[in-house]
Design an enzyme around this catalytic site. Sequence first.
Site, mmCIF file in Angstrom:
data_model
loop_
_atom_site.group_PDB
_atom_site.id
_atom_site.type_symbol
_atom_site.label_atom_id
_atom_site.label_comp_id
_atom_site.label_asym_id
_atom_site.label_seq_id
_atom_site.Cartn_x
_atom_site.Cartn_y
_atom_site.Cartn_z
ATOM 1 N N ARG A 102 0.777 -1.235 0.000
ATOM 2 C CA ARG A 102 0.000 0.000 0.000
ATOM 3 C C ARG A 102 0.809 1.285 0.000
ATOM 4 O O ARG A 102 0.235 2.361 0.027
ATOM 5 C CB ARG A 102 -0.992 0.039 1.164
ATOM 6 C CG ARG A 102 -2.036 -1.035 1.105
ATOM 7 C CD ARG A 102 -3.068 -0.896 2.182
ATOM 8 N NE ARG A 102 -2.453 -0.841 3.504
ATOM 9 C CZ ARG A 102 -2.969 -0.211 4.530
ATOM 10 N NH1 ARG A 102 -4.113 0.413 4.421
ATOM 11 N NH2 ARG A 102 -2.369 -0.202 5.692
ATOM 12 N N ASP A 103 2.137 1.219 -0.001
ATOM 13 C CA ASP A 103 2.926 2.459 -0.009
ATOM 14 C C ASP A 103 4.219 2.259 -0.801
ATOM 15 O O ASP A 103 5.294 2.622 -0.342
ATOM 16 C CB ASP A 103 3.225 2.900 1.424
ATOM 17 C CG ASP A 103 3.714 4.335 1.504
ATOM 18 O OD1 ASP A 103 3.409 5.126 0.584
ATOM 19 O OD2 ASP A 103 4.411 4.668 2.477
ATOM 20 N N ILE A 104 4.088 1.695 -1.985
ATOM 21 C CA ILE A 104 5.271 1.453 -2.808
ATOM 22 C C ILE A 104 5.630 2.751 -3.525
ATOM 23 O O ILE A 104 4.823 3.309 -4.263
ATOM 24 C CB ILE A 104 5.026 0.319 -3.814
ATOM 25 C CG1 ILE A 104 4.756 -0.966 -3.044
ATOM 26 C CG2 ILE A 104 6.225 0.157 -4.748
ATOM 27 C CD1 ILE A 104 4.283 -2.105 -3.886
#
Length: 115
Positions: A102-104
């Site tokens: 969710r935070d690449i």
Amino acid sequence: MVSKLQSKSSKDSMQGAAEFKNEIELLSRVHHKNVVGLVGFCFDQGEQMLIYEYMAGGNLRDCLTGRTGIKLDWRRRIMIALGSARGITYLHELVSPPIIHRDIKSTNILLDEKR
């Protein structure tokens, strides 16, 4: 060259102690050469922090913007992309239960000393 994904608990997160403990238990089972390993954690005075292994190459963003002074040729860029894809595939398909990052982003893709 190994590129690895990393994350940390947001300072503004309202994650409770039970959820933090569950996250630690889940992450302690994650072992892949393209995902940074969890070394430890801190839960003191309401601060929650996950501690990951050190990656000497810094993050991808700093390399791409020239902050490190290191130029990434196309071969290295492809190796970083493949390493990142392998890490994501491991998290999505081989970990049980699956982990969706969710935070690449480029600051969360870390490079080893070989870059």
